[in-house]
Write an enzyme that holds these catalytic residues in place. Structure first.
Site, short mmCIF file in Angstrom:
data_model
loop_
_atom_site.label_atom_id
_atom_site.label_comp_id
_atom_site.label_asym_id
_atom_site.label_seq_id
_atom_site.Cartn_x
_atom_site.Cartn_y
_atom_site.Cartn_z
N GLU A 38 -6.81 20.29 21.59
CA GLU A 38 -5.22 20.59 21.35
C GLU A 38 -5.32 22.10 21.46
O GLU A 38 -6.00 22.66 20.63
CB GLU A 38 -4.95 20.35 19.87
CG GLU A 38 -3.63 20.67 19.67
CD GLU A 38 -3.04 21.29 18.32
OE1 GLU A 38 -1.89 21.55 17.93
OE2 GLU A 38 -4.07 21.70 17.59
N ARG A 71 -9.14 13.40 19.80
CA ARG A 71 -8.08 14.29 19.93
C ARG A 71 -8.52 15.59 19.13
O ARG A 71 -8.55 15.26 17.73
CB ARG A 71 -6.65 13.81 19.76
CG ARG A 71 -5.52 15.12 19.73
CD ARG A 71 -5.37 15.88 18.34
NE ARG A 71 -4.10 16.66 18.50
CZ ARG A 71 -3.74 17.44 17.47
NH1 ARG A 71 -4.46 17.31 16.36
NH2 ARG A 71 -3.00 18.35 17.50
N ASP A 79 -8.24 18.56 16.78
CA ASP A 79 -7.05 19.61 16.01
C ASP A 79 -7.69 21.17 16.26
O ASP A 79 -8.53 21.53 16.07
CB ASP A 79 -7.22 19.04 14.62
CG ASP A 79 -5.81 19.55 14.06
OD1 ASP A 79 -4.47 19.67 14.54
OD2 ASP A 79 -5.82 20.46 12.98
N HIS A 125 4.44 15.75 17.68
CA HIS A 125 5.11 16.23 16.18
C HIS A 125 5.00 17.52 15.74
O HIS A 125 5.28 17.89 14.58
CB HIS A 125 3.76 15.37 15.27
CG HIS A 125 2.25 15.86 15.57
ND1 HIS A 125 1.83 15.92 16.56
CD2 HIS A 125 1.69 16.34 14.40
CE1 HIS A 125 0.55 16.48 16.40
NE2 HIS A 125 0.43 16.85 15.18
N ASP A 126 4.47 18.46 16.71
CA ASP A 126 4.56 19.78 16.34
C ASP A 126 5.69 20.38 17.27
O ASP A 126 5.95 21.77 17.23
CB ASP A 126 3.37 20.50 16.83
CG ASP A 126 2.13 20.41 15.89
OD1 ASP A 126 2.53 19.81 14.82
OD2 ASP A 126 1.00 20.44 16.43
N GLY A 165 5.95 5.33 4.03
CA GLY A 165 5.07 3.88 4.06
C GLY A 165 4.51 3.58 5.27
O GLY A 165 4.03 2.16 4.95
N ASN A 224 0.71 -1.18 -0.13
CA ASN A 224 -0.08 -0.08 0.01
C ASN A 224 0.72 1.27 0.17
O ASN A 224 0.33 2.40 0.26
CB ASN A 224 -0.80 0.13 1.18
CG ASN A 224 -0.12 0.14 2.40
OD1 ASN A 224 1.10 0.08 2.64
ND2 ASN A 224 -1.00 -0.20 3.64
C1 ARE Z 1 3.29 23.47 7.81
C2 ARE Z 1 4.89 23.47 7.79
C3 ARE Z 1 5.61 24.21 9.18
C4 ARE Z 1 4.89 25.48 9.26
C5 ARE Z 1 3.45 25.58 9.25
C6 ARE Z 1 2.92 26.79 9.20
O1 ARE Z 1 5.42 22.00 7.80
O2 ARE Z 1 6.88 24.13 8.97
O3 ARE Z 1 5.33 25.94 10.65
O4 ARE Z 1 3.01 24.93 8.17
O5 ARE Z 1 2.01 27.27 8.26
C7 ARE Z 1 -0.45 20.35 9.81
C8 ARE Z 1 1.01 19.58 9.70
C9 ARE Z 1 2.00 20.81 9.58
C10 ARE Z 1 1.82 21.97 8.69
C11 ARE Z 1 0.39 22.43 9.00
C12 ARE Z 1 0.04 23.61 7.94
O6 ARE Z 1 1.01 18.72 10.58
O7 ARE Z 1 3.06 20.15 9.25
O8 ARE Z 1 2.98 22.74 9.04
O9 ARE Z 1 -0.62 21.47 8.88
O10 ARE Z 1 0.11 22.98 6.72
C13 ARE Z 1 -0.72 26.67 16.12
C14 ARE Z 1 -2.10 26.07 16.34
C15 ARE Z 1 -1.90 24.46 16.43
C16 ARE Z 1 -1.53 23.85 15.33
C17 ARE Z 1 -0.05 24.47 14.96
C18 ARE Z 1 0.46 23.75 13.92
O11 ARE Z 1 -2.45 26.66 17.26
O12 ARE Z 1 -3.27 24.13 16.55
O13 ARE Z 1 -0.08 25.72 14.85
N1 ARE Z 1 -1.34 22.48 15.47
C19 ARE Z 1 -2.32 21.33 14.85
C20 ARE Z 1 -1.37 20.09 14.50
C21 ARE Z 1 -0.52 20.33 13.39
C22 ARE Z 1 -1.48 20.62 12.20
C23 ARE Z 1 -2.33 21.21 12.17
C24 ARE Z 1 -2.78 21.88 13.52
C25 ARE Z 1 -3.01 21.88 11.00
O14 ARE Z 1 -1.17 19.41 15.75
O15 ARE Z 1 0.27 19.15 13.16
O16 ARE Z 1 -0.44 20.85 11.08
O17 ARE Z 1 -4.24 20.96 10.83
C26 ARE Z 1 2.95 28.48 19.27
C27 ARE Z 1 1.64 29.03 19.18
C28 ARE Z 1 0.63 27.84 18.86
C29 ARE Z 1 0.93 27.62 17.28
C30 ARE Z 1 2.47 26.86 17.47
C31 ARE Z 1 2.98 26.27 16.23
O18 ARE Z 1 3.13 27.58 20.15
O19 ARE Z 1 1.16 29.27 20.58
O20 ARE Z 1 -0.46 28.27 18.90
O21 ARE Z 1 0.18 26.40 17.03
O22 ARE Z 1 3.38 28.01 17.80
O23 ARE Z 1 2.78 27.40 15.15
CA CA Z 2 3.04 0.71 3.82
#
Ligand code: ARE
Ligand code: CA
Length: 574
Positions: free
Chosen positions: A354, A323, A325, A420-421, A168, A149
């Site tokens: 979150e 959880r 988002d 992961h963040d 993968g 897959n």
């Molecule tokens: C992509 C790039 C990153 C870039 C980001 C910014 O890879 O390098 O920094 O864009 O635009 C998902 C993916 C990420 C992706 C993002 C956008 O997993 O890889 O990042 O989509 O395409 C804030 C929010 C919080 C959020 C974080 C990311 O408050 O809710 O930003 N987290 C969730 C998930 C993420 C996910 C998303 C949301 C989107 O857990 O994995 O990202 O669905 C400070 C502030 C926080 C802020 C944090 C990070 O701590 O207090 O509020 O979180 O910085 O910016």
């Molecule tokens: Ca696989």
């Protein structure tokens, strides 16, 4: 007496019911200002009755405040006021309408009131959370259990990830590692999204009803959950409801039909026709993420759609919780409805928001059970990993965090040290495993749910996203097995000692590099002492006589109330 610091209100987290007839009361005062603190209370309808009186006890103290607590038991309806005696013997009564030198009479109108304990307002997180240890999995990077897959452009396992790399990993891969997870000792898995999506992280959902074929299908998800349940492991999915993906059917319909689309008001479009550059002409996550159009949860059709999704996966495959988002950018109204639907579908499902900052507005009992505890992580990074704050400051931060929430909420908090963040904890420690170990002792002995981000247990490192999402290391030669065994040891200590799971928490010592606290349950207590510094130290602590160390990280020397601490060492005394 420093009256300005004295605070109480008849609401969470200062007054809340523990059960049908017990009311938990917290009073804040200035640090070390008060000698004794009493509460006078009676039934609200016993107009002529005599007030009972109870002394409150000091539960937590930091450089700013002291917190006094007690539990009142009456038939649901309370009026009360406080009586305080300061260190300088100043005496005062504290009521809802302020301070009085004279004791209020029954005819007084300014008592604090907790009018009635309604059954529906008693907060319980699911019972299983107190025994829980969560393991977070980023599915593309955990384990590839089915090569058939794999996405076309899959990269060799172990190569450095970029923002769009696929490796993968899949659901079969997780199934294949249940034994591993059991050996480690965790009992809940949280997976980042697994629904159909073109990205590697899958936060831009194309179809909320379909498992991404690179991960498996609904049948596979069911198999994973059944096998996890047989092994007493719960499974939490990721609900990405703040936004959908660009390819989501409703958004595609809006792109095609513009304002004539029946989904046009599922989104907030600023300008027709829709464009994505230079900035999206519609509201999107973080403003510029055009792949993530924001969903208008004020729209009842959107609510219905998302709530059905929430219910569907609980009923269809039997997940144990969600959880949420970007939980802090969706209206409270939606989350209240969400709670009702989820709890109806499964009464002990967990709802974890979150929220990366103070999450109180979502944790009054009507929305979430818990959040990913990022403030916890931040404090541990500063104190243990970077050593940029001392124990006194650390204790102030931690105490303020604890006092923000109901006790039941604190017990359900997912206490992470990375995700992961974020950068990986070991990376924040500059690779110094010993610093990480001290943080782990704190994490596993603290109040709340310990949380492991996959790979931390074998010493994985990595900077910000995407570097913190490297492929799991399975080659034992490359794993830090000593660290893995240390995790196992902490997990079993937590499992063997009820005090660490159900006990109360109290800081005993917080100065320079040393933090010590007590967990107490049913008359038994455990004292944790962590010397987070490279200096030897001796401290004086009450209650350590006759106790023995059950951690075995260093040699223990106790003489009377004095304990000698080796550098960079922790002790768990029982
Ligand atoms: C992509 C790039 C990153 C870039 C980001 C910014 O890879 O390098 O920094 O864009 O635009 C998902 C993916 C990420 C992706 C993002 C956008 O997993 O890889 O990042 O989509 O395409 C804030 C929010 C919080 C959020 C974080 C990311 O408050 O809710 O930003 N987290 C969730 C998930 C993420 C996910 C998303 C949301 C989107 O857990 O994995 O990202 O669905 C400070 C502030 C926080 C802020 C944090 C990070 O701590 O207090 O509020 O979180 O910085 O910016
Ligand atoms: Ca696989």
């Amino acid at each position: 007496m420093i009256r300005q610091a004295i605070y109480h209100k008849s609401d969470v987290p200062f007054a809340y019911p523990l059960n049908k007839d017990e009311l938990h009361i917290v009073l804040r005062t200035a640090s070390t200002d008060i000698k004794r603190c009493y509460i006078f209370y009676r039934d609200r309808y016993d107009w002529m009755g005599k007030f009972k009186v109870k002394e409150m006890f000091l539960t937590q103290s930091n450089e700013l405040f002291d917190y006094y607590v007690t539990t009142l038991k009456l038939n649901k309806k309370f009026v009360y006021f406080f009586y305080l005696i300061s260190m300088k013997d100043e005496r005062v009564y504290y009521t809802e309408s302020g301070f009085y030198e004279e004791k209020p009479e029954n005819s007084f109108h300014g008592f604090f009131q907790f009018p009635y304990i309604c059954d529906m307002d008693v907060f319980f997180a699911p019972k299983w959370t107190s025994d829980c240890i969560v393991y977070q999995i980023f599915p593309d990077r955990f384990n590839n259990g089915d090569k058939s897959n794999d996405p076309e452009n899959v990269r060799p396992w172990g190569e450095r990830p970029g923002p769009t790399t696929f490796f993968g990993g899949d659901i079969q891969g997780i199934i294949d590692k249940i034994e591993y997870l059991k050996e480690l000792g965790i009992n809940a898995i949280y997976m980042t999204p697994i629904f159909l999506s073109p990205s590697t992280h899958k936060y831009n959902t194309t179809d909320y009803y379909k498992i991404d074929p690179h991960f498996g299908d609904t049948q596979k998800a069911k198999e994973l959950i059944d096998k996890c349940h047989k092994n007493e492991i719960r499974v939490i999915f990721d609900a990405v409801f703040n936004h959908c993906g660009y390819d989501f059917f409703a958004f595609q319909d809006v792109i095609k039909n513009g304002k004539d689309s029946k989904y046009w008001d599922w989104f907030n479009v600023y300008e027709w026709p829709i464009k994505t550059t230079p900035l999206p002409s519609y509201e999107a996550f973080a403003d510029h993420e055009w792949r993530m159009p924001k969903l208008m949860t004020k729209n009842p059709d959107v609510q219905e759609y998302l709530l059905n999704v929430a219910e569907y996966w609980i009923k269809e495959v039997g997940i144990d919780g969600w959880r949420l988002d970007v939980a802090n950018e969706i209206d409270h109204h939606f989350w209240r409805k969400f709670r009702e639907i989820v709890k109806k579908a499964k009464h002990d499902a967990i709802i974890v928001g979150e929220v990366m900052h103070d999450a109180s507005p979502w944790l009054y009992g009507d929305q979430f059970d818990s959040v990913m505890n990022y403030p916890f992580k931040n404090a541990l990074v500063d104190f243990f990993a970077k050593r940029s704050i001392d124990a006194k400051r650390f204790n102030t931060i931690m105490t303020e965090q604890l006092m923000r929430h109901m006790d039941g909420v604190n017990r359900a908090m997912l206490n992470l040290i990375g995700s992961h963040d974020t950068e990986r904890f070991l990376t924040m420690c500059n690779g110094m495993v010993m610093r990480m170990k001290l943080a782990l002792v704190f994490q596993f002995a603290y109040i709340g749910v310990p949380y492991i981000y996959y790979g931390d247990e074998v010493g994985m490192v990595g900077g910000y996203d995407p570097d913190c999402r490297r492929c799991m290391i399975w080659d034992e030669e490359k794993q830090n097995l000593k660290l893995f065994n240390f995790y196992k040891r902490l997990i079993s200590l937590r499992k063997e000692n009820e005090e660490l799971r159900y006990g109360t928490y109290k800081t005993l010592y917080a100065k320079d590099g040393v933090i010590s606290f007590k967990r107490e349950y049913k008359g038994k207590s455990i004292i944790v002492i962590i010397n987070n510094s490279s200096k030897e130290n001796s401290i004086l602590l009450n209650g350590i006589q006759g106790k023995a160390d059950i951690l075995g990280m260093g040699k223990i020397k106790i003489r009377g109330k004095i304990i000698s601490l080796e550098p960079n060492c922790a002790y768990i005394l029982k």
